[in-house]
Design a protein around this motif. Structure first.
Motif, short mmCIF file in Angstrom:
data_model
loop_
_atom_site.label_atom_id
_atom_site.label_comp_id
_atom_site.label_asym_id
_atom_site.label_seq_id
_atom_site.Cartn_x
_atom_site.Cartn_y
_atom_site.Cartn_z
N MET A 52 -1.16 -1.77 -0.34
CA MET A 52 0.20 -2.05 -0.74
C MET A 52 1.41 -1.37 0.08
SD MET A 52 -0.25 -1.87 -4.60
CE MET A 52 -2.00 -2.15 -5.72
N LYS A 75 5.54 -1.84 -3.20
CA LYS A 75 4.62 -2.51 -4.12
C LYS A 75 4.13 -1.17 -4.75
CE LYS A 75 3.85 -7.04 -3.10
NZ LYS A 75 3.94 -7.56 -1.92
N THR A 127 6.42 -0.03 -7.56
CA THR A 127 6.44 -1.05 -8.62
C THR A 127 5.08 -1.48 -9.37
OG1 THR A 127 6.40 -2.80 -7.04
CG2 THR A 127 8.52 -2.23 -7.63
N PHE A 128 4.20 -0.97 -8.91
CA PHE A 128 2.68 -1.43 -9.55
C PHE A 128 2.54 -1.28 -10.79
CE2 PHE A 128 -1.85 -0.37 -10.25
CZ PHE A 128 -2.40 -1.82 -10.00
N LYS A 183 4.75 -3.45 -12.59
CA LYS A 183 4.03 -5.02 -12.71
C LYS A 183 2.97 -4.84 -13.56
CE LYS A 183 1.59 -7.55 -9.46
NZ LYS A 183 0.99 -7.52 -7.96
N SER A 185 -6.92 -5.22 -7.35
CA SER A 185 -5.55 -4.87 -6.97
C SER A 185 -5.62 -3.68 -5.78
CB SER A 185 -4.26 -4.31 -7.89
OG SER A 185 -4.12 -5.40 -8.77
#
Lengths: 368, 310
Positions: free
Chosen positions: A90, A94, A97-98, A101, B218
């Motif tokens: 990422m 990202k 902000t993961f 999120k 992820s």
């Protein structure tokens, strides 16, 4: 209300006890540093606070709420890891902000908080890069950004500076301290570096073998160590621990220290009473002074010194360290840079008795 | 091939850096060493390529030419007729439709089996590497053990099992068998790859609020391209080339290409059509070759990933 309250915490893997009866309580805005040698259980304790390790007994409360059985994500904490643990695929943005999120925070809030944290840590130009393209210091900032953006009740830092080079470590240390002051954040910070502990902490917990040795402010820990382990561990160069004999003479306490090639050094302590016959005298290098000229330094008791043979002289710029032998142990004195001290020659030294610690040689506990 | 290239690259780099301080003689000796190395490598490559050469040239010759000419000679007249016959009209037993229907059987079997076993392997590996549970080592040992069970041992119980499940003689039955057999390997691949990913990453994600599957999708999956390639190449090669399960558990309509190839080669009417046999064999082998050519460079990278840092 304490922001973090740890009550009779126990941690064991099978029969191996890692943490013994840990009791800690800190207030909002405190900067608590857990310090100790490797293997003392400080990181395990941090993981127990985070909920990443289940505990065997006791309770953990964060902001008054019992979180003992609560999963890490619901503890309202943020954590900075030793390896930074940035998500490698990422971008920096990202990464930061993961957490939001995952928690379903709306995009506008995410962007606004990201911008705020990025400017605070001065990482705006890095937002589109991948962690692999960052230097160690930059990764460190991003890892802190990821924690800051969450605005949690409690920040947990696991040796965050140990992977940085010495110079960067000092500047990041200052930045962390500044962040703490600016945000009035509550922080639990693990390190094995006693200087980091002294400079950052409002409160220090010294640990060894899963047992808390002492809890106190940096000044308390430094000036009044609870036992010989704390005395030896905190401070650089370490506190001198000199075996000595105690005699009571005319109502006064006389302390005898063996001196190489001469009669024992006898110093008189007018204050301390009821010491056992055998003690260990603890004195910081900066509390041993040159006894010439201005012989009676403020706080220096009369007769609290004498000539000793100097083994080694180490000039260190601002100070000069003189190493001698007393009671069979090397003893370091921190003298003025312009001191006339010479190696292999006798030199008069005086102990500042208002600042010495006495320890029991049997269990190492503090006596005065 | 790729590992050899790496070796020669490293040697040439060493020889390039050393002569700075060494003598001219030493430099010349290194050059000779390099040429010797190339000669040996070329010799081996030729040796290994020889069967392919014979297969390819024979498949492009007419039967007449094969009878009269030498085995190693190039075709005088190139003909693609044997290929056409192999693909669409060669007789496998009594069925004379060429390899085509069986080729598609193999595709229908291999693609889902590879996909399913890779997905299960990835999840298994993720659990074994990052979510240790009591007895995990025992479970992992048991799964590993599955890699070493010879195919013959399970034939009878598996036939019984497929019969009970109503999958005997079907393509889903073959998929099932190959998935079961593949899980051991794919789990091992993914577990060993994920073990190299620091645990702190999982911890950070946990604190960030991510759960088991979110962390997997992820964080772990985006890192997994090299090992997915390894798993896909390995599984595809195994499943596509498998003969024993194919011949044991397939019915008339579900035979994979390897079984059909065997039938084509073995069912002769009078003269043995070597050119058709060779063309059939190449057709049956092409997909695995193709997979390796397309994804080969990731294969080596994935196999060695984590073994050396940096």
């Amino acid at each position: 209300m304490p922001i973090l309250e740890i009550d009779h915490l126990q941690k064991a893997y099978g029969d191996t006890h890692i943490l013994h009866d840990i009791n800690i309580s800190i207030e909002e805005g405190d900067f608590l540093v857990l310090v100790g040698p490797s293997g003392c259980g400080k990181s395990t304790l941090l993981n127990c606070i985070a909920g990443l390790e289940p505990i065997t007994g006791g309770t953990v409360r964060i902001a008054g709420r019992d979180v003992t059985g609560v999963s890490p994500k619901d503890r309202d904490i943020a954590m900075v890891f030793q390896s930074y643990a940035l998500y490698p695929t990422m971008s920096v943005a990202k990464n930061i902000t993961f957490g939001m999120k995952v928690r379903g925070v709306d995009k506008a809030t995410q962007d606004q908080k990201l911008a705020q944290v990025a400017s605070q840590l001065q990482i705006e130009p890095l937002l589109n890069r991948k962690p692999g393209q960052l230097s160690g210091g930059q990764r460190q900032r991003v890892a802190m950004g990821r924690a800051l953006v969450r605005d949690p009740k409690l920040f947990l830092f696991d040796e965050p500076l140990s992977n940085l080079d010495a110079k960067l470590r000092v500047s990041m240390r200052t930045e962390i301290k500044k962040l703490h002051q600016d945000l009035n954040a509550s922080i639990v910070y693990v390190t094995h570096d006693q200087i980091e502990a002294m400079t950052l902490a409002t409160r220090i917990v010294v640990m060894k073998g899963g047992v808390i040795q002492q809890i106190g402010t940096p000044a308390e820990i430094y000036n009044r160590p609870a036992n010989m382990f704390v005395a030896d561990f905190m401070g650089s160069p370490a506190m001198n621990l000199i075996p000595a004999r105690v005699r009571s003479e005319a109502g006064q306490t006389r302390i005898e220290i063996d001196r190489s090639g001469d009669a024992p050094l006898v110093i008189t302590d007018p204050v301390s009473r009821d010491l056992p016959a055998e003690i260990v005298l603890g004195v910081r290098p900066e509390d041993i002074h040159e006894a010439t000229g201005n012989a009676h330094l403020p706080g220096t008791a009369q007769g609290a010194g004498g000539d000793v043979m100097i083994d080694i002289v180490e000039p260190a710029g601002a100070d000069t360290f003189a190493v001698t032998h007393l009671g069979g142990k090397p003893v370091t004195a921190r003298l003025r840079a312009e001191s006339a001290v010479r190696a292999r020659a006798p030199f008069p030294l005086a102990f500042d008795l208002s600042k010495v610690s006495y320890f029991s040689p049997k269990d190492g506990e503090r006596l005065n | 091939m790729t590992s050899r290239t790496v070796l020669t690259k490293r040697l040439s780099r060493d020889t390039l850096t050393t002569p700075q301080t060494g003598s001219v003689a030493k430099g010349r000796r290194n050059t000779m060493l390099r040429w010797g190395l190339y000669a040996i490598l070329i010799l081996f490559a030729l040796f290994y390529l020889m069967p392919l050469f014979v297969m390819l040239t024979t498949s492009l010759k007419s039967l007449e030419e094969i009878r009269t000419g030498s085995l190693l000679a190039l075709p005088r007249e190139i003909t693609f007729a044997p290929w056409a016959e192999a693909w669409s009209s060669a007789c496998a037993g009594t069925q004379c439709e060429g390899l085509r229907p069986f080729f598609w059987n193999s595709v229908l079997m291999a693609v889902p089996a590879v996909a399913i076993s890779t997905v299960i392997g990835a999840l298994n590996g993720y659990v074994f590497a990052q979510w240790r549970f009591p007895g995990a080592n025992l479970f992992f040992a048991a799964i590993l053990f599955g890699c070493f069970i010879p195919f013959q041992v399970v034939l009878l119980p598996m036939a019984q099992m497929l019969g009970l499940m109503g999958l005997a003689g079907t393509i889903p039955g073959l998929i099932f068998v190959h998935v079961i057999y593949g899980i051991g390997f794919t789990t091992l691949f993914f577990r060993n790859y994920y073990v190299t990913i620091p645990q702190e990453l999982v911890r950070a994600a946990k604190v960030d609020g991510a759960g088991f599957f979110r962390i997997f999708f992820s964080i772990f999956l985006p890192l997994s391209l090299p090992i997915i390639t390894v798993s896909v190449i390995w599984q595809f090669t195994q499943i596509w080339n498998d003969f024993l399960f194919g011949v044991s558990f397939s019915g008339p309509g579900s035979q994979p290409v390897t079984v059909a190839l065997n039938n084509i080669v073995n069912s002769t009417t009078g003269v043995k059509a070597y050119n058709v046999d060779m063309a059939s064999a190449i057709i049956a082998a092409l997909p695995t070759l193709l997979v390796y050519v397309v994804a080969g460079k990731y294969f080596i990278r994935g196999l060695t990933a984590g073994s050396v840092k940096g």
